[in-house]
Each structure stands twice: as C-alpha cells, then as structure tokens.
Design an enzyme around this catalytic site. Structure first.
Site, PDB file in Angstrom:
ATOM      1  N   THR A 124       5.112 -23.436  -7.854  1.00  0.00           N
ATOM      2  CA  THR A 124       3.650 -23.601  -8.685  1.00  0.00           C
ATOM      3  C   THR A 124       2.820 -22.553  -8.565  1.00  0.00           C
ATOM      4  OG1 THR A 124       4.180 -25.997  -8.815  1.00  0.00           O
ATOM      5  CG2 THR A 124       1.998 -25.322  -9.473  1.00  0.00           C
ATOM      6  N   ASN A 139      -3.795   0.219   8.483  1.00  0.00           N
ATOM      7  CA  ASN A 139      -4.983  -0.839   8.787  1.00  0.00           C
ATOM      8  C   ASN A 139      -5.574  -0.858  10.036  1.00  0.00           C
ATOM      9  OD1 ASN A 139      -1.966  -1.284   9.914  1.00  0.00           O
ATOM     10  ND2 ASN A 139      -2.920  -3.172  10.832  1.00  0.00           N
ATOM     11  N   SER A 150      -3.126  -7.379  -1.327  1.00  0.00           N
ATOM     12  CA  SER A 150      -3.779  -8.515  -0.837  1.00  0.00           C
ATOM     13  C   SER A 150      -5.014  -8.745  -1.330  1.00  0.00           C
ATOM     14  CB  SER A 150      -3.772  -8.396   0.755  1.00  0.00           C
ATOM     15  OG  SER A 150      -4.368  -9.642   1.188  1.00  0.00           O
ATOM     16  N   GLY A 151      -5.364 -10.132  -1.845  1.00  0.00           N
ATOM     17  CA  GLY A 151      -6.539 -10.496  -2.355  1.00  0.00           C
ATOM     18  C   GLY A 151      -7.871 -10.431  -1.089  1.00  0.00           C
ATOM     19  N   CYS A 204      -3.681  -9.042  13.391  1.00  0.00           N
ATOM     20  CA  CYS A 204      -2.292 -10.070  13.566  1.00  0.00           C
ATOM     21  C   CYS A 204      -2.017  -9.591  14.916  1.00  0.00           C
ATOM     22  CB  CYS A 204      -1.529  -9.885  12.401  1.00  0.00           C
ATOM     23  SG  CYS A 204      -2.028 -10.004  10.884  1.00  0.00           S
ATOM     24  N   GLN A 253      -4.540  -2.442   2.321  1.00  0.00           N
ATOM     25  CA  GLN A 253      -5.907  -1.614   2.828  1.00  0.00           C
ATOM     26  C   GLN A 253      -6.550  -0.599   2.022  1.00  0.00           C
ATOM     27  OE1 GLN A 253      -7.706  -2.724   5.314  1.00  0.00           O
ATOM     28  NE2 GLN A 253      -6.300  -3.777   6.793  1.00  0.00           N
ATOM     29  N   ALA A 292       0.009  -9.824   1.031  1.00  0.00           N
ATOM     30  CA  ALA A 292       0.951  -8.480   1.233  1.00  0.00           C
ATOM     31  C   ALA A 292       1.863  -9.063   2.006  1.00  0.00           C
ATOM     32  CB  ALA A 292      -0.168  -7.620   1.631  1.00  0.00           C
ATOM     33  N   THR A 293       1.764  -9.770   3.171  1.00  0.00           N
ATOM     34  CA  THR A 293       3.071  -9.902   4.066  1.00  0.00           C
ATOM     35  C   THR A 293       4.149 -10.491   3.201  1.00  0.00           C
ATOM     36  OG1 THR A 293       1.602 -10.335   6.155  1.00  0.00           O
ATOM     37  CG2 THR A 293       3.810 -11.390   5.816  1.00  0.00           C
TER      38      THR A 293
END
Length: 394
Positions: free
Chosen positions: A253, A167, A215-216, A340, A195, A84-85
């Site tokens: 890639t 978040n 985000s995964g 973070c 989130q 996500a960043t």
C-alpha cells in the site's frame, strides 16, 4: 573577534545543530501538504471503486509528476520506496539479478570503497551470490578518477555504482565523465543521490545516470519515503512480492501522505536551492577558516571543491577522538561519520588515508536551512575551547 580558548564559553540554551546530513527537520510547508492525507483523505490509492481511493490515487499520480518534473524525467521512471536504502537495494540487487537471469551469467560489478553501506552491503550480497566485485579506492581528496573506472572495466561488467555526493566528506564525484565511460562500454551506472538531490542540480538523464536513489528526509521532507529513478525498460527484479503497485517492482500500500510530502519537499528544495547554496557555502567557508585560525592543526577531509556547500569534515590533531566527542556531545550536534555507522571508525575516512585514531578524532559538521551566523560562531567558540583544554591537559 572570537574569544581565545582560555576565555569561558558562553552557554546557549540549546545545542548548536550541525548535523543536517544525518537528517533534516520536515519543512512547515511539507507538513501542511501532508496533513489532509492522514485523516480527511484517508483512502487507499489501489481502491479504485470509490471516491476516497480515486482521490488518493490522483494525489499519488500528481506527486509523481511533480517529483519527475524536479528531476526532468518521465513520471513512469519514478518508483516510490521507503527511502534511499531500499532504492539502492532495488537498483543493485534487482538489476544484477535480472541480468544474470537474462544472460545465464553472474557478471562483474564496480563501486568505490567510500560508498555508503546501503550500497556496499547489497554489493557484498551479490558477491556472495557469485557476482565478481571490484571496489576502487578514491584519492586522498575522496574523488574517483575516470581513468580508474576505465581501467577496472571487464568484458562482462554490467553495473557501476558511484554516489553523487559523499555522505561524510561531501565531495562530488564526476558523474558525467563516469557515465560517458559506462555508456561507451554498454554498462549501467547507478548513483546514490540521497545527499545531492535538493542541494545541487541533479538530473539523471542529462548526467547519463540510469538508476538513481533518492531520500525524502535529507531534503526537509518526511522520513520513510524515497524513490528509485530508473531508465524506462531497464531490466529489474523486485525484492519483495505481493501486489502490483509501482510497476510490480515495489508492492504494498502506497503511503500517500509521505509521497505528497516528498514531492512538496523536492519543489521547495529547488525553489531556494541556489540562494541556499550561496548562503551555506559562505557560512561553511567561515567555519573552516576560523577553525584553522582558532583551533589550529586541523586537516580537511576530502577536496574543498567540488563539495556540497553545507558540508565540512575535519580531523582534529592531538586529541583523543572519544573524549572529543564526549566533550562536545551535549553542546554541539554533529557526527564523527555516517549516522548509520554506530560509532565505529569511519570507513570513508580510512579509505582516503586517515588512521583509525584520526577517523575517531574527526568531525562532520553539516549546515542546514536553519543555520545562522551565530550558530557558526558558537560552534567555532565551542570547538576551540574544548580542543584547547584537551591539548593543554594532554
């Protein structure tokens, strides 16, 4: 009945884990889906001259379609990123710079002071490049009022960024109402949905969100993978150069195993989303009620509703925040802010009116799929004992 703070705490063999907003464990089904793509099917999806490459390309295409189906968007709208960043940076820097190039004018941007730094920092970079930036202050409940956005719009406002779910304090912003205002003024709306997606229904098109970041690892998928969901035809400049992958917006890639894992994690998240919401909301409400009863003098940070079902953020009054964190660290996995934030006082809590001291004495308790009733009771018991001892010794 829970023991009183004076009674000894029962020791567990492992800490209580309540930090699932920082990250989540990869689901077994996700690991299983990724496994063949590490060794057996190891081809580069850009190598279309042989079967290994074609197989990898087909896996990426299939994963893109499945993720798009979860979001109810067209597959071409999904651009895979490292998380996500990166998606936030690509959306904000990429669109603002593209519009400046088209118009010859660096316009006006709007966001909220309680956003994640993955939004605030790229916006500050754009401000250094000559764009004007307005950061709106949320209410004490953490929510942005649509009228605030309406009043902040300027003739050359080109982009608004408001996260779907905070978040730290978990509040859900009124995206649909904000999107309607943006659409009425011809302004793009971006939302950091890291989130929210997988925990609550999130469909960018129906919400009116034209750029959304995912985000995964926040939804039981692998780390190092995410996506930017963008309205087709939206002007966007790449951040890096060197290949034509991902519509030339994100060259490099493609990580086939991670992409496959993200799609599988999204499908799993939707399959148990409602049952998980009900179960975790019930556990979260028990945690909040018992902390009020057993600990006392605790304040809820942000509105209780609308809020992520698995989030509780509280300020504990009458204790030193650093000592509180130290006392809990070995037995309770939680946070005093964003993962973070590197230990600095939460800018989110200060944005809603908490002092630095209160922000330091705050706990973000976030539940996850593995969380059970005994985890909640153990956390209540632990926090109650630790806070009780600290207040007695103050």
């Amino acid at each position: 009945m829970l023991p009183s703070p004076s009674q000894p705490l029962t020791r567990r063999s492992s800490p209580v884990a309540l930090d699932f907003q920082a990250t989540t464990p990869c689901a077994p089904e996700v690991l299983e889906a990724m496994e063949p793509w590490w060794q057996q099917h190891w081809g580069n999806p850009s190598s279309r001259q042989h079967r290994l490459g074609l197989t990898a390309a087909a896996a990426v295409s299939d994963a893109r379609e499945r993720l798009a189906a979860c979001l109810k968007v067209d597959p071409i709208q999904v651009v895979f990123t490292s998380g996500a960043t990166e998606a936030n940076n690509l959306a904000l820097l990429g669109h603002a710079r593209a519009m400046a190039e088209q118009t010859g004018h660096r316009g006006h941007l709007i966001s909220v002071s309680s956003e994640h730094h993955a939004v605030l920092d790229p916006l500050q970079q754009l401000r250094r490049e000559g764009f004007r930036l307005t950061l709106l202050e949320p209410g004490r409940d953490g929510l942005l009022k649509p009228a605030q956005l309406e009043e902040a719009l300027q003739p050359d406002t080109l982009l608004v960024s408001v996260m779907a779910a905070n978040n730290e304090i978990g509040v859900l912003q009124p995206l649909k109402e904000l999107a309607a205002i943006c659409q009425a003024h011809g302004v793009r709306l971006h939302s950091d949905a890291a989130q929210a997606f997988g925990h609550l229904p999130f469909h960018p098109t129906s919400l009116g969100v034209e750029l959304a970041s995912l985000s995964g690892h926040k939804l039981y998928g692998p780390k190092g993978i995410g996506a930017l969901v963008m309205r087709e035809g939206l002007p966007l400049q790449p951040l890096v150069f060197g290949g034509g992958q991902e519509q030339s917006l994100r060259p490099g890639t493609l990580p086939v195993p991670l992409i496959v894992g993200l799609a599988r994690a999204a499908e799993l998240a939707l399959s148990d989303q409602e049952d998980r919401r009900i179960r975790l909301e019930s556990l979260r409400n028990r945690l909040w009620q018992e902390l009020q009863d057993q600990v006392g003098d605790v304040q809820l940070n942000g509105a209780l509703e609308p809020r992520l079902p698995h989030n509780l953020n509280i300020t504990v009054e009458g204790v030193n925040g650093n000592r509180l964190q130290q006392a809990l660290r070995s037995r309770l996995l939680c946070s005093s802010g964003s993962a973070c934030s590197a230990g600095t006082p939460s800018h989110v809590l200060q944005a809603i009116g908490r002092s630095q001291e209160q922000a330091n004495a705050s706990l973000r308790l976030s539940l996850g799929r593995p969380t059970q009733r005994d985890d909640i009771d153990a956390a209540i018991e632990l926090i109650s004992e630790v806070v009780g001892q600290m207040r007695q010794n103050a």
